[in-house]
Design a protein around this motif. Structure first.
Motif, PDB file in Angstrom:
ATOM      1  N   PRO A  23      24.757  21.708 -15.335  1.00 17.91           N
ATOM      2  CA  PRO A  23      24.883  23.157 -15.376  1.00 17.91           C
ATOM      3  C   PRO A  23      25.667  23.679 -14.190  1.00 17.91           C
ATOM      4  CG  PRO A  23      22.646  22.496 -15.872  1.00 17.91           C
ATOM      5  CD  PRO A  23      23.368  21.268 -15.424  1.00 17.91           C
ATOM      6  N   SER A  24      26.467  24.697 -14.422  1.00 15.88           N
ATOM      7  CA  SER A  24      27.274  25.299 -13.377  1.00 15.88           C
ATOM      8  C   SER A  24      27.309  26.798 -13.607  1.00 15.88           C
ATOM      9  CB  SER A  24      28.685  24.711 -13.365  1.00 15.88           C
ATOM     10  OG  SER A  24      29.507  25.449 -12.503  1.00 15.88           O
ATOM     11  N   GLN A 104      16.027  26.376 -21.703  1.00 18.04           N
ATOM     12  CA  GLN A 104      17.396  26.678 -22.108  1.00 18.04           C
ATOM     13  C   GLN A 104      17.734  28.107 -21.700  1.00 18.04           C
ATOM     14  OE1 GLN A 104      18.880  24.108 -23.981  1.00 18.04           O
ATOM     15  NE2 GLN A 104      20.909  25.064 -23.890  1.00 18.04           N
ATOM     16  N   SER A 106      21.249  29.059 -21.573  1.00 22.91           N
ATOM     17  CA  SER A 106      22.495  29.345 -22.270  1.00 22.91           C
ATOM     18  C   SER A 106      22.834  28.115 -23.102  1.00 22.91           C
ATOM     19  CB  SER A 106      23.615  29.660 -21.275  1.00 22.91           C
ATOM     20  OG  SER A 106      24.059  28.494 -20.617  1.00 22.91           O
ATOM     21  N   SER A 108      25.036  26.002 -22.752  1.00 23.54           N
ATOM     22  CA  SER A 108      25.470  24.866 -21.932  1.00 23.54           C
ATOM     23  C   SER A 108      24.595  24.638 -20.707  1.00 23.54           C
ATOM     24  CB  SER A 108      26.919  25.078 -21.463  1.00 23.54           C
ATOM     25  OG  SER A 108      27.025  26.257 -20.679  1.00 23.54           O
ATOM     26  N   GLU A 109      23.517  25.398 -20.561  1.00 24.06           N
ATOM     27  CA  GLU A 109      22.665  25.279 -19.393  1.00 24.06           C
ATOM     28  C   GLU A 109      21.212  25.119 -19.802  1.00 24.06           C
ATOM     29  OE1 GLU A 109      24.695  27.689 -15.732  1.00 24.06           O
ATOM     30  OE2 GLU A 109      23.589  28.859 -17.195  1.00 24.06           O
ATOM     31  N   PHE A 111      17.359  23.606 -17.812  1.00 23.33           N
ATOM     32  CA  PHE A 111      16.717  23.149 -16.577  1.00 23.33           C
ATOM     33  C   PHE A 111      15.325  22.629 -16.890  1.00 23.33           C
ATOM     34  CE2 PHE A 111      19.837  26.310 -15.324  1.00 23.33           C
ATOM     35  CZ  PHE A 111      20.459  25.708 -14.245  1.00 23.33           C
ATOM     36  N   ARG A 137      18.925  29.334  -8.396  1.00 29.27           N
ATOM     37  CA  ARG A 137      19.070  27.922  -8.752  1.00 29.27           C
ATOM     38  C   ARG A 137      19.006  27.085  -7.487  1.00 29.27           C
ATOM     39  NH1 ARG A 137      24.512  24.996 -10.888  1.00 29.27           N
ATOM     40  NH2 ARG A 137      25.051  25.433  -8.718  1.00 29.27           N
TER      41      ARG A 137
END
Length: 328
Positions: A23-24, A104, A106, A108-109, A111, A137
């Protein structure tokens, strides 16, 4: 000066091929909008990812041979086995593991994220990422070499509606009185422009005077299909330009100047994607006459990827060739 991290910071282990990327907070390029006083500004991402669009275009050449097997054990857990044979980098076997949690945030992200790899000698690279609340984060990175912890770094990124503030603490040693602190701030000024600053502070008995601090500024302009970014500080200037020329072609130009070393290097990179052929090609050329390229070909419908790498320095008459095979 560019982004500053803890001394000898190891690069984070790359996620296994075919697994969702780490994740970014870096945002994808969005279509420009006509600004007005009612326009809501987007989060600009982190200062660490300021040049990410341009950097992703450049290839990462490798030398020798590598064989990678990725195996998904579940929707959240995946392992990898890597065999590397090279005359430049250490050869041998490495075991990697990636865990992505169920939180979740997003498409693409998700954790938490645990990512690491280890070799038979016990040398370990590991990263742990977790989202605290909705905006903070945390990332912890460590490296263990020869049964000793060489690197320990903790980073906190706070993402506001239109800004990101980050603080990194690297290699804290209370007994010897040494540590590295890096503070980042990036603010969206308009829908296209983001401005920021970086403060790097290091204290150590080995530094003349006991401590040193460096300040640098940063800026990024995001267009409909291009990004221009730059940092300037006491140690140098770092400029990047990214352009998406078409659906298949992406271009990147980078200029890195070091005031202390009185050295400047310009690099040009490009990426060509041919989806119908499942092929991706990246190439680069710099002012030191280094030429490099990496080709990746997915052998559909089988889950195999073939990689071919080449790197050459014309003035030194050096050439390095690498090939790889990835399963999974």
């Amino acid at each position: 000066m560019g982004n500053v991290h803890a001394s000898s910071q190891p690069p984070p282990p790359e996620p296994p091929h075919g697994f969702p990327p780490m994740p970014s907070f870096a945002e994808d390029i969005k279509a420009s909008q006509v600004p007005n006083r009612f326009t809501k500004l987007d989060n600009p991402g982190t200062l660490e990812d300021l040049h990410k669009k341009c950097k992703d275009v450049f290839p990462v050449p490798f030398e020798g041979a590598k064989f990678i097997v990725n195996k998904g054990l579940s929707n959240h857990f995946q392992v990898s086995h890597t065999i590397n044979m090279s005359a430049i980098t250490p050869s041998g076997y490495r075991f990697g593991a990636t865990y992505v949690g169920s939180k979740q945030v997003s498409p693409s992200e998700a954790f938490p994220v645990l990512l690491g790899d280890i070799d038979p000698s016990g040398n370990l690279n590991a990263n742990i990422l977790h989202l605290v609340g909705e905006r903070l984060r945390l990332k912890f990175s460590t490296q263990i070499q020869d049964s000793k912890m060489g690197i320990a770094q903790l980073t906190g990124d706070y993402r506001g509606d239109d800004y990101t503030a980050s603080l990194t603490i690297g290699n804290p040693d209370i007994i010897n009185g040494s540590a590295v602190l890096v503070a980042h701030y990036l603010q969206s000024v308009t829908s296209n422009v983001a401005l920021g600053a970086e403060l790097a502070y290091q204290c150590s008995p080995q530094i003349p005077g006991g401590h040193i601090a460096l300040v640098s500024g940063a800026a990024k302009y995001t267009g409909s299909d291009y990004v221009a970014s730059g940092t300037i500080g006491q140690s140098g200037v770092h400029l990047c330009y990214y352009q998406r020329a078409s659906d298949q072609l992406q271009l990147g130009v980078e200029l890195d100047t070091n005031f202390r070393m009185m050295d400047s290097t310009a690099s040009f990179g490009y990426q060509v994607d041919i989806p119908k052929a499942d092929l991706s090609f990246k190439g680069t050329l710099d002012t030191n006459w280094n030429v490099g390229a990496v080709l990746e070909k997915r052998l559909s419908p089988l889950p195999f990827t073939f990689a071919l790498s080449g790197m050459m320095n014309h003035t030194k008459n050096q050439i390095r060739i690498g090939c790889g095979f990835i399963i999974g």
